[in-house]
Design a protein around this motif. Structure first.
Motif: not given
Ligand code: SF4
Length: 210
Positions: A22-28, A175-190
């Protein structure tokens, strides 16, 4: 009985609320359409970590297409150089010029016009639409494709995954769903070592490892 909304979308959004970037500046919120487009172009083939430090000064210096179009290419190149892909400086200038040549002088809100901009491909255009208009679609990159392919046990075919991702995207929270997929794939389903043992999607996932 398997329910994509209940078994995938809802737990993914829950995970993201607690663990997302949630800290990424372009997601503000309240970013202008041009700032959204700027971020998406900077993120092309570049990690979020790398762009995180560069985005604010870049957006502060070039907040509008007018400021980008008026800047010498070498000046923009110097700012994007730490991110690599220096050719993005030229993309950005040509893209800004195209936007200024439009009757509205603003970023297009329609897909065909967006992909007509220099340096804007399918992923970037879709992500801009999600963030600018709230359109209930998804943007699929390599990481999203891996996540959906594993969870739903479908071949990572680009077109097939894109249709699946669009069908899953919640109309009011794309937008939330998009962020969720990106973050989850980067941090959990690597790519290399998915954290299946602690994954909140483990139960219904078709590819959960022991
Ligand atoms: S269980 Fe494993 S393969 Fe399935 S979504 Fe989670 S991390 Fe990915």
């Amino acid at each position: 009985m398997f329910d994509p909304q209940h078994d995938f979308v809802d737990p993914l959004l829950d995970w993201h609320e607690r663990n997302g970037r949630h800290d990424l500046p372009w997601r503000e919120p309240d970013r202008t359409p041009f700032e959204v487009l700027l971020a998406e172009i900077l993120l092309q083939r570049t990690t979020a970590e790398a762009v995180a430090g560069a985005y604010r000064p870049f957006a502060a210096r070039y907040p509008t297409p007018e400021t980008v179009a008026a800047a010498p290419t070498e000046e923009i190149e110097a700012l994007v150089a730490p991110l690599g892909l220096v050719k993005r400086a030229a993309y950005l200038r040509r893209c800004a010029q195209q936007i200024l040549a439009r009757p509205s002088g603003d970023v297009p809100r329609e897909y065909p016009e967006l992909v007509g901009l220099h340096g804007v491909g399918e992923y970037t255009a879709r992500s801009v639409l999600i963030h600018v208009t709230g359109l209930g679609i998804a943007a699929v990159d390599t990481n999203v494709r891996r996540l959906l392919s594993r969870f739903f046990d479908v071949t990572p075919d680009r077109d097939r995954i894109a249709v699946l991702a669009d069908a899953l995207a919640p109309p009011t929270r794309s937008a939330d769903f998009q962020h969720a997929m990106l973050d989850f794939a980067a941090e959990v389903c690597t790519a290399g070592s998915p954290a299946c043992s602690s994954c909140p999607l483990r139960g219904p996932c078709a590819s959960a490892e022991e």
